[in-house]
Design a protein around this motif. Structure first.
Motif, mmCIF file in Angstrom:
data_model
loop_
_atom_site.group_PDB
_atom_site.id
_atom_site.type_symbol
_atom_site.label_atom_id
_atom_site.label_comp_id
_atom_site.label_asym_id
_atom_site.label_seq_id
_atom_site.Cartn_x
_atom_site.Cartn_y
_atom_site.Cartn_z
ATOM 1 N N ASP A 186 35.063 31.184 43.245
ATOM 2 C CA ASP A 186 36.625 30.687 43.059
ATOM 3 C C ASP A 186 37.314 32.290 42.783
ATOM 4 O O ASP A 186 37.120 32.939 41.974
ATOM 5 N N GLN A 187 37.998 32.921 44.019
ATOM 6 C CA GLN A 187 38.779 34.102 44.163
ATOM 7 C C GLN A 187 39.687 34.654 42.667
ATOM 8 O O GLN A 187 39.676 35.683 42.201
ATOM 9 N N ARG A 188 40.236 33.212 42.123
ATOM 10 C CA ARG A 188 41.344 32.969 41.505
ATOM 11 C C ARG A 188 40.709 33.362 40.072
ATOM 12 O O ARG A 188 41.386 34.558 38.549
ATOM 13 N N THR A 189 39.112 32.915 39.174
ATOM 14 C CA THR A 189 39.041 33.426 38.165
ATOM 15 C C THR A 189 37.707 33.511 38.576
ATOM 16 O O THR A 189 37.101 33.935 37.317
ATOM 17 N N GLY A 190 37.449 34.201 39.221
ATOM 18 C CA GLY A 190 35.979 34.998 39.809
ATOM 19 C C GLY A 190 34.677 34.073 38.702
ATOM 20 O O GLY A 190 33.751 34.142 39.372
ATOM 21 N N LYS A 191 35.312 32.744 38.811
ATOM 22 C CA LYS A 191 34.129 31.645 38.533
ATOM 23 C C LYS A 191 33.402 30.979 39.462
ATOM 24 O O LYS A 191 33.807 31.031 40.699
ATOM 25 N N THR A 223 41.260 25.506 47.134
ATOM 26 C CA THR A 223 40.713 26.980 46.346
ATOM 27 C C THR A 223 40.431 28.446 46.789
ATOM 28 O O THR A 223 39.894 27.827 48.074
#
Ligand code: SR1
Ligand code: MG
Length: 394
Positions: free
Chosen positions: A48-53, A28
């Protein structure tokens, strides 16, 4: 699994740990930043860069960060904090971050990321008012105090919890920094030379010493309920609609009035830093906190009390009166400590105009003293506001 060996985390080892714990799948794309701005701990935010979570890993250091390695401090406070958050969550999950994982050896708590909220102290200094803050804090305190006390839970199980939350080193910090050092010429104190005259008056005030000694004794001896132990506005995340209480590493079985007192004190310090026409929303929070606290606590008392004496005429009123009087006294100690002791507040220290800052601090000392000495004659939150008004007009 073998016991982990303690080592302070870095941004990269915090990421590796999050992956090792299975919080994020390997591969991730993660970013991590150390965002801790408190006095004691490291706080890593991993996203998590992709989800911003994201999640937060909080780790206790084996010393007090605010002072340095010369002040060793138990790592046990991390597990106290995790356990307190979990205990509070069983009564008021809406007001605490969810704990995902904790490890006593590593002194870490992995928890919900609250970065959509703002530390209440910071927002209040910027002039925000957080309209629901007092309603939420009043309910949080009422429910956690009631349900962890001899009135709201099995009295034998309560004794187990008292043991679980024995927290001598962190209590000693409060016993020294809040209840003792500011009232004597002690090396931990810190104040502008211009305040020396006002400070020395406190050090020489025998009546103040007597009343502060009584309050300290309550803190040392009264195991009423599981308290947060450090409920200042820097331990609260807020927005216009949400409130989350963080950082209960000082939690232990203490007097009912302590958390309310610390919250009152930090609101009063913020009010002192504001121009008069901007104080009303903060003073409203003091009244509202007490109103909600006493209403919710009374309802729980009527409906869920396990103590056979609960229905005795006058018992609830007596308890509420003691909580109020104690809270006022504790607030006075905290106001004085945050002004001249160790660990000041940005509300006052951040006043850039020197004369205004000194004036606000003088008023804080006067207010703190009045709250301690006159606490028995203050019968309602409005009386606190009247005391504030008296000490804040020249
Ligand atoms: C050495 S610790 C100083 C202060 O930081 C914490 O937030 C507590 O308020 C403590 O008294
Ligand atoms: Mg803290």
């Amino acid at each position: 699994m073998s016991k982990s060996i303690y080592e302070p985390l870095t941004e990269s080892s915090a990421v590796a740990l999050a992956v090792r714990l299975g919080i994020f799948p390997e591969g991730t794309p993660l970013t991590c930043r150390e965002i801790g701005d408190g006095n004691l701990n490291l706080v890593f935010r991993i996203v998590d860069q992709r989800t911003g979570k994201g999640i937060v890993i909080k780790q206790a250091l084996p010393y007090a960060k605010v002072v340095g390695e010369s002040w060793p401090l138990t790592l046990k406070r991390a597990i106290i904090e995790s356990n307190a958050l979990r205990t509070f969550a069983s009564y008021v999950p809406q007001y605490v971050p969810t704990v995902y994982y904790s490890d006593e050896s590593l002194a870490i708590t992995v928890m919900e990321d609250l970065s959509h909220l703002q530390i209440a102290r910071k927002g209040l200094i910027e002039g925000k008012t957080f309209p629901l803050l007092s309603e939420h804090i009043g309910e949080f305190i009422a429910k956690t105090l009631f349900y962890t006390s001899d009135f709201g839970m099995n009295q034998q199980q309560k004794k187990q919890l008292v043991q679980q939350f024995v927290n001598p080193e962190l209590c000693k910090i409060t016993e020294d920094l809040v209840f003792t050092d500011p009232f004597f010429d002690h090396e931990t104190n810190n104040f502008e030379p211009e305040l020396r005259h006002d400070v020395e008056a406190l050090w020489n005030d025998e009546t103040l010493h007597l009343e502060t000694a009584k309050l300290k004794r309550k803190f040392l001896t009264e195991a009423d309920a599981l308290i947060h132990g450090d409920l200042h506005t820097g331990s609260i995340f807020a927005s216009d609609t949400e409130t989350k209480i963080i950082d209960p590493e000082f939690a232990f079985y203490g007097p009912f009035g302590f958390d309310i007192g610390q919250f009152f004190a930090n609101l009063l310090l913020n009010a002192l830093s504001r121009k008069e026409h901007e104080q009303a929303p903060i003073l409203y929070h003091i009244e509202k906190t007490w109103d909600v606290f006493s209403t919710v606590f009374s309802r729980l008392w009527e409906q869920h009390n396990v103590e056979p004496y609960a229905k005795t005429n006058g018992w609830l009123q007596d308890i509420l009166h003691t909580i109020f009087v104690d809270a006022v006294g504790f607030a006075g100690c905290e106001v004085i400590r945050r002004t001249i002791g160790l660990a000041h507040v940005a509300d006052l220290d951040g006043i850039s105009d020197k004369q205004r800052r000194l004036e606000a601090k003088r008023r804080a000392l006067q207010l703190g003293r009045a709250l301690i000495l006159h606490r028995y004659s203050l019968r309602s939150a409005q009386h606190i506001l009247a005391t504030f008004a008296q000490t804040s007009t020249v």
